[in-house]
Scaffold this motif. Structure first.
Motif, PDB file in Angstrom:
ATOM      1  N   ILE A   1      50.870-123.486  31.000  1.00 51.08           N
ATOM      2  CA  ILE A   1      50.070-123.614  32.223  1.00 51.08           C
ATOM      3  C   ILE A   1      50.013-122.316  33.026  1.00 51.08           C
ATOM      4  O   ILE A   1      48.989-121.997  33.604  1.00 51.08           O
ATOM      5  CB  ILE A   1      50.554-124.814  33.084  1.00 51.08           C
ATOM      6  N   ARG A   2      51.126-121.565  33.071  1.00 56.55           N
ATOM      7  CA  ARG A   2      51.138-120.341  33.882  1.00 56.55           C
ATOM      8  C   ARG A   2      52.042-119.311  33.216  1.00 56.55           C
ATOM      9  O   ARG A   2      52.754-119.603  32.280  1.00 56.55           O
ATOM     10  CB  ARG A   2      51.755-120.609  35.265  1.00 56.55           C
TER      11      ARG A   2
ATOM     12  N   PHE B   1      51.909-121.687  43.583  1.00 61.83           N
ATOM     13  CA  PHE B   1      51.956-120.703  42.497  1.00 61.83           C
ATOM     14  C   PHE B   1      50.991-119.560  42.780  1.00 61.83           C
ATOM     15  O   PHE B   1      49.951-119.760  43.407  1.00 61.83           O
ATOM     16  CB  PHE B   1      51.507-121.348  41.177  1.00 61.83           C
ATOM     17  N   LYS B   2      51.336-118.385  42.224  1.00 65.93           N
ATOM     18  CA  LYS B   2      50.357-117.293  42.196  1.00 65.93           C
ATOM     19  C   LYS B   2      49.388-117.577  41.075  1.00 65.93           C
ATOM     20  O   LYS B   2      49.807-118.007  39.991  1.00 65.93           O
ATOM     21  CB  LYS B   2      51.069-115.972  41.883  1.00 65.93           C
ATOM     22  N   TYR B   3      48.114-117.292  41.305  1.00 67.13           N
ATOM     23  CA  TYR B   3      47.133-117.477  40.232  1.00 67.13           C
ATOM     24  C   TYR B   3      47.536-116.622  39.029  1.00 67.13           C
ATOM     25  O   TYR B   3      47.860-115.439  39.167  1.00 67.13           O
ATOM     26  CB  TYR B   3      45.727-117.098  40.722  1.00 67.13           C
ATOM     27  N   SER B   4      47.485-117.235  37.857  1.00 64.80           N
ATOM     28  CA  SER B   4      47.863-116.543  36.634  1.00 64.80           C
ATOM     29  C   SER B   4      46.718-116.703  35.627  1.00 64.80           C
ATOM     30  O   SER B   4      46.385-117.823  35.247  1.00 64.80           O
ATOM     31  CB  SER B   4      49.169-117.185  36.143  1.00 64.80           C
TER      32      SER B   4
ATOM     33  N   GLN C   1      45.162-127.595  45.741  1.00 69.82           N
ATOM     34  CA  GLN C   1      45.021-126.221  45.225  1.00 69.82           C
ATOM     35  C   GLN C   1      44.637-125.198  46.290  1.00 69.82           C
ATOM     36  O   GLN C   1      45.159-124.093  46.309  1.00 69.82           O
ATOM     37  CB  GLN C   1      44.013-126.125  44.050  1.00 69.82           C
TER      38      GLN C   1
ATOM     39  N   ASP D   1      49.965-129.445  44.977  1.00 69.32           N
ATOM     40  CA  ASP D   1      50.039-128.155  44.283  1.00 69.32           C
ATOM     41  C   ASP D   1      49.058-127.199  44.956  1.00 69.32           C
ATOM     42  O   ASP D   1      47.946-127.618  45.330  1.00 69.32           O
ATOM     43  CB  ASP D   1      49.588-128.279  42.814  1.00 69.32           C
TER      44      ASP D   1
ATOM     45  N   PHE E   1      40.657-122.439  36.516  1.00 70.20           N
ATOM     46  CA  PHE E   1      41.878-121.688  36.225  1.00 70.20           C
ATOM     47  C   PHE E   1      42.729-122.331  35.141  1.00 70.20           C
ATOM     48  O   PHE E   1      43.732-121.775  34.717  1.00 70.20           O
ATOM     49  CB  PHE E   1      42.732-121.598  37.505  1.00 70.20           C
ATOM     50  N   CYS E   2      42.354-123.528  34.668  1.00 72.34           N
ATOM     51  CA  CYS E   2      43.324-124.389  33.985  1.00 72.34           C
ATOM     52  C   CYS E   2      43.098-124.485  32.472  1.00 72.34           C
ATOM     53  O   CYS E   2      41.972-124.662  32.007  1.00 72.34           O
ATOM     54  CB  CYS E   2      43.254-125.780  34.617  1.00 72.34           C
TER      55      CYS E   2
ATOM     56  N   PRO F   1      47.409-132.966  44.189  1.00 72.03           N
ATOM     57  CA  PRO F   1      47.122-131.528  44.292  1.00 72.03           C
ATOM     58  C   PRO F   1      45.784-131.252  44.976  1.00 72.03           C
ATOM     59  O   PRO F   1      44.801-131.935  44.716  1.00 72.03           O
ATOM     60  CB  PRO F   1      47.067-131.076  42.826  1.00 72.03           C
TER      61      PRO F   1
ATOM     62  N   ARG G   1      44.567-117.346  32.615  1.00 74.16           N
ATOM     63  CA  ARG G   1      44.804-117.979  31.312  1.00 74.16           C
ATOM     64  C   ARG G   1      43.659-117.599  30.388  1.00 74.16           C
ATOM     65  O   ARG G   1      42.502-117.911  30.689  1.00 74.16           O
ATOM     66  CB  ARG G   1      44.825-119.503  31.436  1.00 74.16           C
TER      67      ARG G   1
ATOM     68  N   MET H   1      51.048-131.517  37.070  1.00 74.60           N
ATOM     69  CA  MET H   1      52.338-132.170  36.930  1.00 74.60           C
ATOM     70  C   MET H   1      53.464-131.297  37.417  1.00 74.60           C
ATOM     71  O   MET H   1      53.390-130.094  37.333  1.00 74.60           O
ATOM     72  CB  MET H   1      52.611-132.345  35.461  1.00 74.60           C
TER      73      MET H   1
ATOM     74  N   ILE I   1      47.420-123.037  44.630  1.00 75.52           N
ATOM     75  CA  ILE I   1      47.325-121.750  43.936  1.00 75.52           C
ATOM     76  C   ILE I   1      46.884-120.714  44.960  1.00 75.52           C
ATOM     77  O   ILE I   1      45.889-120.941  45.670  1.00 75.52           O
ATOM     78  CB  ILE I   1      46.296-121.813  42.785  1.00 75.52           C
TER      79      ILE I   1
END
Ligand code: 5AD
Ligand code: SF4
Length: 460
Positions: free
Chosen positions: A64-65, A351-354, A282, A320, A178-179, A280, A356, A1, A322
């Motif tokens: 999420i991140r 986004f940069k991978y973050s 990715q 989206d 990743f989620c 997305p 989780r 989202m 990553i």
């Protein structure tokens, strides 16, 4: 989202008890904040613009991140002082995905928090408020209750405006590496079609002209049909499109695997379904898509885009991305750039991978160094920005349908959205708010377009 900036809900009324809600994250959180306000309205809570002196403050959080929990703790530190200033009277609640994922930690680090509640328990807020006021101890509700929260939420009390969100589906069974969503929002759940259509009719009656159907994995929606069977999203969109008074439909966010024939045909057949799709992908590397557990290849995505564009030639795409997922090499990243070049996006989020905690990718080998992630993100964003600028520039001089949503920043200005969600401002009477009109685009700005109304030809 799509992400939104922290937002504050405000609709001041005669204050009895004052409720201030701070919302981070996706559109679903914005929707949820509205529903939490609705559920508390019968207890006398009305919205307050600021937390100062509020009887209750809710932080609706996103996990999420990034340093989601840290943002929450720093906001809580500020609120603690305000709470102390009320002699401890203020009820402090942490809701949303950080609450779901880190509920116990929140209470350990911020014992002045009164209520911690996950996204599936909002309907129980009045009871939690009563318990918190009575017991003086903290209340924590992060189960996934057996009952459906939508059956227990009151009808929406707060009008949403010309454009409205409507949650049709929650949770996700996809388990991308990743989620956190499958863990914080739980298993996929679809609301019945009749409940969705009834809520849509109420929104339209209160002035909404555009509805965005929301779900973490919205195109996996498969709800009970009014006649007994089960519908997919394509059929639901057809039923929505026939509601009198509704001009525009959108849905977000979709997974490429769940884009079925009926949904593609809905794009072909429904003029009110906007030709703008957030889909997305990715990554453009099959190796990384496999590591991400996305269950599709880059080529699957490209072929899907072709099918969608054949169904609706004016369709524009958003996505989206990553960068720096564990194991991503330069060659993998080059494949992402190649996919972007071959699709051509009207806009996108990257986004940069973050990592989780608790997700498979967080502990995977081949974590990519931060500086490399930053380099790749910059390169990708440069490419995407160029595509977005070209898309907007191509609109100059054309006539676009604009749904006017409110007043602009400058006196005499009104703003609206094109079919592609671009903000468009013109100098016209505010009586056009709520209407869709043809606008000739005359200027392209960095984040918006401007133009003039196309005068309707007088019929002979
Ligand atoms: N790191 C970076 N980006 C993420 N997203 C989801 N999880 C992560 C993560 N751990 C991005 C995905 C998703 C969007 C909502 O957020 O691109 O589509
Ligand atoms: Fe997360 Fe993947 Fe589900 Fe989207 S499809 S919510 S990225 S697990």
């Amino acid at each position: 989202m799509n992400e939104t900036q922290p937002a504050v809900t405000s609709h001041e009324a005669t204050p009895r008890k004052r409720l201030h809600v701070i919302t981070w994250g996706c559109q679903m959180n914005v929707y949820d904040s509205g529903r939490m306000s609705d559920v508390l309205a019968p207890l006398g809570y009305t919205a307050a613009d600021t937390p100062e002196g509020a009887d209750m403050v809710i932080l609706n959080t996103c996990h999420i991140r990034d340093k989601a929990a840290e943002k929450v703790f720093s906001e809580l530190g500020r609120l603690r002082r305000l709470k102390e200033a009320t002699g401890g009277h203020m009820i402090l609640a942490v809701a949303g995905c950080v609450a779901q994922a880190e509920g116990r930690e929140i209470l350990a680090r911020a014992p002045y928090v009164d209520i911690v509640l996950g996204p599936q328990t909002y309907h129980r807020l009045p009871e939690m408020v009563a318990r918190a006021s009575r017991a003086g101890g903290a209340v924590i509700e992060t189960d996934f209750p057996a009952e459906d929260k939508f059956d227990h939420l009151p009808e929406q009390a707060t009008p949403q405006g010309v454009t409205a969100f409507l949650t049709v589906q929650e949770g996700c069974d996809k388990f991308c590496s990743f989620c956190v969503v499958p863990y914080t929002r739980g298993a996929e759940q679809s609301r019945p079609a009749a409940a969705i259509l009834a809520e849509a009719q109420r929104l339209i009656a209160r002035g909404s002209r555009e509805i965005t159907l929301l779900g973490q994995n919205v195109n996996a929606w498969h709800g009970a049909a009014p006649d007994g069977g089960t519908w997919g999203l394509g059929t639901l969109l057809r039923a929505m499109a026939s509601l009198p008074g509704l001009l525009r439909l959108r849905y977000a966010t979709s997974h490429p695997r769940d884009m079925d024939v009926a949904l593609i045909e809905a794009h072909r057949d429904l003029p009110g379904l906007m030709p703008f799709l957030h889909l997305p992908v990715q990554s453009g590397s099959d190796r990384i898509l496999t590591a991400m557990n996305r269950k599709h290849t880059a080529d699957d995505y490209l072929r899907l885009v072709d099918r969608l564009r054949s169904a609706r030639p004016d369709l524009a795409l958003s996505s989206d991305f990553i960068v720096g997922h564990p194991g991503e090499t330069d060659a993998d990243f080059a494949a992402t750039l190649a996919l972007v070049r071959s699709v051509g996006f009207a806009q996108a989020y990257s986004f940069k991978y973050s990592p989780r905690p608790g997700t498979p990718a967080a502990g995977a080998p081949g974590q990519v160094p931060e500086v490399e992630k930053s380099r790749r993100l910059q390169a990708l964003q440069g490419l995407l920005r160029g595509q977005q600028d070209r898309f907007n520039a191509a609109c100059n001089g054309t006539v676009m349908d604009v749904l006017f949503t409110g007043r602009g920043r400058h006196p005499g200005q009104i703003v609206g959205r094109s079919q592609y969600l671009q903000p468009i401002h013109i100098t016209e009477s505010a009586s056009l708010i709520g209407e869709e009109r043809a606008v000739r685009i005359r200027d392209v700005h960095p984040n918006s377009l401007s133009g003039t109304l196309v005068q309707e030809r007088l019929s002979a």
